[in-house]
Structures are given as structure tokens and as C-alpha cells.
Design a protein around this motif. Structure first.
Motif, PDB file in Angstrom:
ATOM      1  N   PRO A  93      12.355 -25.179   4.477  1.00  0.00           N
ATOM      2  CA  PRO A  93      13.172 -25.931   5.609  1.00  0.00           C
ATOM      3  C   PRO A  93      12.255 -26.727   6.409  1.00  0.00           C
ATOM      4  O   PRO A  93      11.124 -26.432   6.911  1.00  0.00           O
ATOM      5  CB  PRO A  93      13.895 -24.815   6.460  1.00  0.00           C
ATOM      6  N   LEU A  94      12.851 -28.016   6.780  1.00  0.00           N
ATOM      7  CA  LEU A  94      12.212 -28.905   7.691  1.00  0.00           C
ATOM      8  C   LEU A  94      11.998 -28.317   9.025  1.00  0.00           C
ATOM      9  O   LEU A  94      12.794 -27.603   9.621  1.00  0.00           O
ATOM     10  CB  LEU A  94      12.918 -30.188   7.906  1.00  0.00           C
ATOM     11  N   THR A  95      11.025 -28.783   9.710  1.00  0.00           N
ATOM     12  CA  THR A  95      10.775 -28.172  10.928  1.00  0.00           C
ATOM     13  C   THR A  95      11.262 -29.565  12.194  1.00  0.00           C
ATOM     14  O   THR A  95      11.456 -30.858  11.669  1.00  0.00           O
ATOM     15  CB  THR A  95       9.359 -27.933  11.440  1.00  0.00           C
ATOM     16  N   ALA A  96      11.647 -29.119  13.315  1.00  0.00           N
ATOM     17  CA  ALA A  96      12.128 -30.191  14.447  1.00  0.00           C
ATOM     18  C   ALA A  96      10.967 -30.416  15.448  1.00  0.00           C
ATOM     19  O   ALA A  96      10.332 -29.352  15.566  1.00  0.00           O
ATOM     20  CB  ALA A  96      13.512 -29.849  14.909  1.00  0.00           C
ATOM     21  N   ASP A  97      11.094 -31.423  15.885  1.00  0.00           N
ATOM     22  CA  ASP A  97      10.151 -31.811  17.233  1.00  0.00           C
ATOM     23  C   ASP A  97      10.752 -30.961  18.433  1.00  0.00           C
ATOM     24  O   ASP A  97      12.044 -31.571  18.802  1.00  0.00           O
ATOM     25  CB  ASP A  97      10.141 -33.267  17.237  1.00  0.00           C
ATOM     26  N   GLU A  98      10.516 -30.086  19.039  1.00  0.00           N
ATOM     27  CA  GLU A  98      11.054 -29.302  20.005  1.00  0.00           C
ATOM     28  C   GLU A  98      11.065 -30.028  21.298  1.00  0.00           C
ATOM     29  O   GLU A  98      11.711 -29.732  22.480  1.00  0.00           O
ATOM     30  CB  GLU A  98      10.754 -27.735  20.212  1.00  0.00           C
ATOM     31  N   GLN A  99      10.225 -31.051  21.425  1.00  0.00           N
ATOM     32  CA  GLN A  99       9.844 -31.604  22.709  1.00  0.00           C
ATOM     33  C   GLN A  99      11.214 -32.989  22.796  1.00  0.00           C
ATOM     34  O   GLN A  99      11.361 -33.343  24.030  1.00  0.00           O
ATOM     35  CB  GLN A  99       8.696 -32.731  22.628  1.00  0.00           C
ATOM     36  N   LYS A 100      11.862 -32.841  21.646  1.00  0.00           N
ATOM     37  CA  LYS A 100      12.882 -33.808  21.816  1.00  0.00           C
ATOM     38  C   LYS A 100      14.415 -33.281  22.027  1.00  0.00           C
ATOM     39  O   LYS A 100      15.286 -33.670  21.987  1.00  0.00           O
ATOM     40  CB  LYS A 100      12.970 -34.881  20.398  1.00  0.00           C
TER      41      LYS A 100
END
Length: 800
Positions: free
Chosen positions: A20-27
Motif C-alpha cells: 500500500p502507498l503511503t500518504a503525506d500526513e503533513q497535508k
């Protein structure tokens, strides 16, 4: 940040979506929430006394020396809780969990009317569970009662990081909270996660506060946050219009190249007076150079967005990621093990395991026709990138093959097929004990028409790479179409079936399904019998269209049948595209047919209808739900088909009020921006299905205005909506948690969609994760990919 390189790195790290891809949690919206200015705060519990607490369900509680409420419950039980089992299928535990353990905090001694946010800290220790979740709720006993009649308003299911402290925020300013009496913490018991789940669920809660933040999120109405602009946060295509909506007193704006910091475009802030008020908007359509940019509007500077020929391809990767994570019967790394092997379908003395395809939604239920439509969308979206982006093409074809396997496997070979199962839990994969779930089996023409058409289209798509599979698909398509047409000729419109996604289909939609399916099978076999059926049902579709009757203010829409008494509406599982999808397929299959001009005329008329609708939401680009007639309020029979699990007598006057709050068109007609709905709310499938109709027509007629309408449906999902949130987690910026239940937050997840409050016709997007509006659902990614297939195809010059 170089958006292109950052995404490419994440894609490679995922082994091109096999992890699974990861997301930028800063956004994320949650990151923004943690950094908001708090102007007041009130502690709701002293961390020591149990006097204000009460508990429901199976579990244990205590208070630690560190001032924490300690809660323990268990992942499974040996019975279904009476409160969760629906009366229509109690023995099977339809849509049931194993219950809940609920801690309730009495807050009647506090005045919570002047704050707007609940804040607390929660530690979870749930061995063997990838995605713990807690559902927070509150009871309001003022004039507006919370929870509401359908238990939608007043709850927020929060996704947690296991073995960690989580600081959680819930803004409730838009929900009635003038007399809050109780705040609750609900630990759902969804069962042991397949392969490795543990028995115990352990939680600790502390620092429960009620706060007031200085600038709450915009969640209601059409006006975005003051001093800002809302835009397509994931980007814009080089082609077509590029606009943003603003709430500003500034007169000029600039588009800044994020790499150089230099302005590449400047323009005036324009004004638009729409049906829903006066708005400012920014038009930078002239910007056609690929790159990373942001908006500067006075002191406001937006997050970066892309302008690119491949912007839709980036999102396609993320939607494939979500679908990959929603695979049923497959061990998804970091998400869950092989699941639901003990969901079985029985027919004529034999049984099959009904695991495969993609889960329906957060509740991990299953719908065969939904998997079939998503499969078709993946196949369509793969074709235009076959030569330009071979990695994406191969990965979409691989994911499509997973869905195709399920569609083929669910056939019993005599017209009957396994069609759905109502699952809301992890089962233990052991067949024969209490947590098993039966799948529903039907011989229904609508499902067989759709599946036959998809199988035939798959036969064409796999002919080059896997001719054996293509042969299997072709044979299945021929057989399933024969079953479908025989059933339809003898039965016609099927009786409604609970929980089936196609149950509300009208006879005109059956005509469209038959026509489209016949065209797909004809493309494989080129036999006259299919050509005759195509022409027959294309004519029947046209007979159900409003061509221009005196007193009816719009034309081009479709009725439920040729009597033209009841207009086709969708409020949840939408197939608004199916009429022009069928007519376009008929024109392509039979280019020399003498009735082709009539079919094209019907398509053009519907395109004009879509264009007319856009006047009611400008400068936003979301397609309104469409025209309604007041006399449909009295149509109890149609209500029962379209509004599932809703009591007509209770909601009849609410139906009337929802129309009265829409835009009056005269002669008893109204234009609804959002559907008429009650329990099931959220419009992603509705406006995206209409967007697919626009993209089909735009490509067929070479109509850029219709292609722009299609793009705008994507831009709405990217964040060009009043809340300014990307509705695709991990795509663009300002994306927030959604109701994921068993899956956990996943890049590419999309919700059922933006809803309305009560009987209003205004957008409402409160930050509360609950079914249905904020529940993740596999239908919207499928509809999105359908649109993108045409837009990417138009870019590539794909013939239609």
C-alpha cells in the motif's frame, strides 16, 4: 517540494502498488486541526472519579494512577447483539458486528454551547489489529435532538494508530450542541483480523476537553473560508478551463511557479452571481505550461498543485491502491490477511466461496455487480495509457483481472449467480460456525446484462495478453446475455431485493443495460441477433426521454418508463450514465443503422440537459442532481424502490420540504442540487455518474464544453468544493480521515460524498466519520476512473 519526484518515490516504494502507498500526513486535515489556535478549553473529567461514567456492553473498566480511564473488551463474541441485527436477516447476523463496549461520560453539569471542538487523548493496544477504531458520540437534548433519526449525526469514528497515544479532535460547531448531556466512546468489536487477530482490545482515555477554536472548518453552505480560495488541490489538466472559487475582497490574483517563486500568470478576481449567491472566482485557463504552482491572493498563498497532461494518471495509481487494499479474499500487506473464506453461496445443491473482487465499502460487504462495474472502469481507463504509460496500464490490467476472476467465479452456469453478502465484520474463515455469512443468489436480468457486457469487453481487452482468458470471457458473456434476455422477456422489472445495489433500477435502466450489453457481445461475435436487440432497446431508451413537452421547463432527461410519469433519480448507487452509455454503444456497433440519427439526437439532447444544469451551481462545477416534479411525492411505489430502508409515511412531508427548498422552475418542477435523500446521503456516485455521461458525450461529439463538465466532477473531488477538502485521501492536499471501519486510512479512498443537512439543498461536510456520507466506498473510484478513461482517451486521440 517537487510533487512529481515525491510521488514517483512513493510509487516505487510501494513496488508499484503491491504494497500500500503511503500518504503525506503533513497535508491532512488532522494536521491542520492540531495546529489551530484554541481560544478556550474546559476539562470534562478530573481523571480520578468514576461517578460521571456509565458503561454498556461487554467489557471491563478502571481508572489508572495516571488519570486514565482504562477500558478492555474482546474482539469477538459467541452471539449477535440484539441491537445490531436487522430484522430481515437476524439468523445470519446481516451487517452485524460482535457488539460494542461503550463508555459514557455525563456532562450535564457543563455548558458546552459556546465551544466547538471535542479533544481527548487515547491509547490503544489491540494485538494483531492493523486498524483500531473508536466511535465518539454525544447526546444533545435541545430543540434539535442528537443523534438524529438515522443515527448519522452525532457520531465520529476515528481511526487510530495502534500501540500509540493518539490526540483526537472533533469540531462539532455545525451540529446542534446547545444542551449536550453525554459524550460516549464506543469500542466496536469487528472480530479478529484474519490470519493474525488477537482476542483483546485495550484502550486508555485521558485529558477529555471541550474547546473553542478560533477558525473552525467550513462545513456548511457554498461560501468557502474567508480570505482563501478553493481549487483542485491535486491539479488541473493542461486542457480545458482552470478556475478556483474565492472568498476575498482582493481585486487581483497571481499564479506562482512553486519551483522559482515567480508569478507566471496574473488576472482579475471576477464576480459571479449564481442561484446560490454572489461569488468571487479566479480564472487561469490560459496557463497551459506543465509545472507545480500555487495561488497568491493578497496575503493568502495556497498549497501547491500541478498542471499536467498526466494529472489523472497520478490519481489512477492512488485509486488502484485503494482497490488493491479493498481486495476480498486476499492478504493485503499492512492491511489484513485472507478474509471472508467462510462467506458462501448455495444453489441447486452446490456451494461456492463468495470471497473475491473488492469489498463494497468500509463495512466489507460485497456486491458482484459493483465489482463488475469497477472492473469495467479499470479496463476502460487502462486502454488510453497502453502505449504512453505501460507501468500504469499493466497494473490496472492486473487489478482488473482480480475483479474479473470474481465475476466469472460467481456464476453457477444456469443464469443464477451469487450477487451480494451483508458483511460488517472479520469472520474466522472456518465454515460451519456462528459467524459464517450466506451470500444471496439470484437469476436477475439486470445483473446478468451488466456482467455479460463487462465479460465481453474484457474478452476484447485481454485478447492480446491472455487469449485463453479472453476466450473464457467471451463464452461467459454469450451465456450470461442469453440468460439475461430470457429472464427479461419473461419477467421484466424485478421485484426489489434488500441490500442489492441494482434493486432500484427502473425499466428504462433495464433497457439501457440490455442495449449496452448487447453491443459489447456483438463486438465479439458480430451476430445479427445481437444487432437486432441493440436496435430494439436503443429505440426503447429514446422513448423514455423527455423531448420537450409544454410546461416542462427542461428536456433531455430520462423517465423510469415510456409513460413518462416518473423521472429517473438516484440518491446513492447511481447509474445516471447508463442511458448515453448504451446509446453511444449502439451508434458505435451499428453505424449504418437507419435509426442512428434518432439515437444521436437523444444523446445530444441529454448533453444539452447537462449543460443547462450547470447554470445552477456556477462558479462551482459539480453537476446538480437534476429536475424533480412535486407530484412524485405522492408516488409511494417508486419511493419504495428508490428510497431503500425508509418509511414513506414518516418521510413524505420531508420529501415535499426538500423539493420546496430547491430552485423552483415553475409548473410544479424544481431543480435539486443534491438528491432527495433520507438515511443514505452522499453524492459522489451521483455527480460522478453524471460526469461519465458528460465525458461519453464530449468525446463522441468532440464537445469541449461537455469535456469541461466532466473534468469539473474530478476537480470537485480534488477539493474545488466549499470545504476545500480533497475527497481522495492522499491526493492533493487538505484530505481528511474518512469512515474506514475495518480497513484503516488508505491512499486513494473516496467517500460516499458530500451530503446536505436535514431538508436543505446546501452542501454539508462536517468532519465526522460515519456512514454513509463519509464512509469509504468502492463505487466512487470506479465512477472516477470511468470519467478519466474518456478524458485520457481524448488526450490520446482515442477513437470512440
Amino acid at each position: 517540494m517537487n510533487l512529481e519526484k515525491d510521488f514517483e518515490q512513493r510509487l516505487m516504494d510501494s513496488f508499484y502498488v503491491h504494497i500500500p502507498l503511503t500518504a503525506d500526513e503533513q497535508k491532512t486535515a488532522e494536521h491542520r486541526a492540531a495546529n489551530k489556535t484554541v481560544v478556550s478549553s474546559l476539562d470534562l473529567w478530573d481523571g480520578s472519579s468514576m461517578e460521571s461514567w456509565s458503561f454498556d456492553g461487554d467489557g471491563e473498566c478502571s481508572v489508572s494512577a495516571g488519570g486514565e480511564l482504562v477500558l478492555k473488551t474482546w474482539s469477538r463474541a459467541d452471539r449477535w447483539p440484539d441491537t445490531e441485527v436487522r430484522a430481515d436477516n437476524a439468523a445470519a447476523g446481516a451487517y452485524a458486528t460482535f457488539g460494542s463496549y461503550i463508555a459514557k461520560l455525563d456532562v450535564r453539569k457543563y455548558d458546552l454551547s459556546r465551544g466547538n471542538r471535542i479533544r481527548f487523548e487515547l491509547y490503544c493496544d489491540c494485538p494483531g489489529l492493523h486498524s483500531p477504531i473508536v466511535r465518539v458520540g454525544f447526546v444533545n437534548n435541545g430543540p434539535v435532538k442528537i443523534p438524529d433519526a438515522y443515527s448519522r449525526e452525532g457520531f465520529h469514528a476515528m481511526n487510530l494508530k495502534n500501540h500509540s497515544w493518539n490526540t483526537m479532535y472533533w469540531e462539532i460547531g455545525s451540529i446542534a450542541h446547545d444542551k449536550v448531556e453525554e459524550i460516549s466512546f464506543n469500542m466496536h468489536r469487528y472480530g479478529k483480523e484474519p490470519s493474525a487477530g488477537g482476542d483483546d482490545l485495550n484502550f486508555k482515555i485521558k485529558n477529555i476537553r471541550f474547546e473553542k477554536v478560533e477558525v473552525p472548518d467550513v462545513v456548511h453552505g457554498w461560501e468557502c473560508q474567508k480570505g482563501t480560495a478553493v481549487f483542485s488541490t491535486a491539479g488541473y489538466s493542461v486542457r480545458g478551463s482552470k478556475t478556483a472559487v474565492a472568498n476575498t475582497e482582493e481585486k487581483q490574483f497571481s499564479i506562482i511557479d512553486s519551483a522559482t517563486g515567480k508569478a507566471v500568470f496574473q488576472g482579475p478576481v471576477q464576480q459571479a452571481s449564481g442561484k446560490h449567491g454572489d461569488f468571487s472566482f479566479l480564472d487561469f485557463t490560459e496557463l497551459k505550461s506543465e509545472g507545480s504552482y500555487h495561488i497568491k491572493l493578497g496575503t493568502y498563498e495556497s498549497e501547491s498543485f500541478r498542471v499536467s497532461e498526466t494529472v489523472f494518471e497520478h490519481t489512477a495509481w492512488k485509486l488502484v491502491n485503494f482497490l488493491f487494499c479493498e481486495r476480498c479474499g486476499f492478504p493485503v500487506p499492512g492491511k489484513h490477511g485472507t478474509c471472508h473464506i467462510d462467506v458462501t453461496a448455495r444453489h441447486d445443491g452446490v456451494s461456492m466461496t463468495y470471497a473475491g473482487g473488492w469489498h463494497d465499502a468500509a463495512d466489507v460487504s460485497q456486491q458482484t455487480v459493483q465489482t463488475a462495474e469497477i472492473l469495467h472502469a479499470l479496463l476502460e481507463a487502462a486502454q488510453p495509457v497502453k502505449h504512453s504509460n505501460r507501468l500504469l496500464y499493466n497494473r490496472m490490467m492486473e487489478e482488473a483481472n482480480w475483479g474479473l476472476d470474481f465475476v466469472l467465479r460467481t456464476r453457477f452456469g444456469d443464469g443464477y449467480r451469487a450477487t451480494n453478502s451483508g458483511i460488517r465484520r472479520w469472520t474466522d474463515n472456518l465454515i460451519g460456525n456462528m459467524d459464517d455469512c450466506p451470500a444471496v443468489v439470484h437469476n436477475h436480468s439486470f445483473e446478468n446484462f451488466i456482467c455479460a457486457g463487462v465479460e465481453a469487453y474484457a474478452a476484447e481487452c485481454f485478447e492480446e495478453s491472455d487469449p485463453i482468458l479472453a476466450w473464457q470471457c467471451a463464452n461467459a458473456a454469450r451465456e450470461d446475455f442469453a440468460f439475461a434476455i430470457e429472464r427479461f422477456r419473461s419477467v421484466g422489472l424485478e421485484e426489489p431485493v434488500n441490500h442489492e445495489h441494482a434493486t432500484g433500477a427502473s425499466i428504462s435502466q433495464y433497457y439501457a443495460a440490455a442495449c449496452w450489453s448487447a453491443a459489447q457481445v456483438y463486438a465479439v461475435f458480430r451476430e445479427d441477433e445481437y444487432a437486432q436487440i441493440i436496435a430494439e432497446f436503443a429505440g426503447k431508451i429514446a422513448e423514455c426521454q423527455e423531448k420537450g413537452t409544454d410546461g416542462i421547463p427542461l428536456k433531455g432527461f430520462f423517465y423510469r418508463d415510456a409513460t413518462k410519469k416518473s423521472i429517473v433519480h438516484f440518491n446513492h448507487q447511481a447509474r445516471d450514465q447508463i442511458f448515453v452509455q448504451a446509446l453511444e454503444a449502439a451508434c458505435g456497433a451499428l453505424p449504418d443503422h437507419p435509426e442512428k440519427p434518432q439515437w444521436e439526437s437523444a444523446m445530444a439532447l441529454h448533453g444539452k440537459y447537462l449543460k443547462d444544469l450547470m447554470n445552477y451551481t456556477e462558479p462551482y462545477g459539480m453537476i446538480p442532481a437534476g429536475i424533480h416534479a412535486m407530484d412524485e411525492v405522492d408516488d409511494k411505489e417508486t419511493f419504495a424502490r428508490v428510497q431503500r430502508h425508509v418509511d414513506y409515511d414518516r418521510e413524505k412531508e420531508n420529501y415535499r420540504e426538500q423539493l420546496e427548498k430547491a430552485v423552483p422552475l415553475g409548473n410544479g418542477y424544481f431543480l435539486k442540487t443534491f438528491p432527495v435523500w433520507f438515511s443514505f446521503r452522499g453524492n459522489s456516485a451521483v455527480h460522478l455518474s453524471m460526469g461519465k455521461a458528460a465525458s461519453i458525450l464530449g468525446v463522441y461529439f468532440g464537445d469541449e464544453e461537455l469535456l469541461d463538465i466532466a473534468r469539473e466532477q474530478i476537480y470537485w473531488a480534488y477539493g474545488k468544493n466549499p470545504s476545500g477538502q480533497s475527497l481522495i485521501y492522499g491526493d492533493g492536499s487538505n484530505y481528511g480521515q474518512q469512515y474506514t471501519a475495518l480497513l484503516g486510512e488508505t491512499v486513494g479512498e473516496m467517500p460516499v460524498g458530500i451530503q446536505t443537512r436535514g431538508n436543505e439543498d446546501l452542501p454539508y461536510w462536517p468532519p465526522a466519520n460515519i456512514a454513509t456520507y463519509r464512509e469509504v466506498w468502492t463505487t466512487p473510484p470506479g465512477r472516477w476512473l470511468w470519467i478519466a478513461a474518456d478524458l485520457m482517451g481524448a488526450k490520446a486521440g482515442k477513437p470512440k
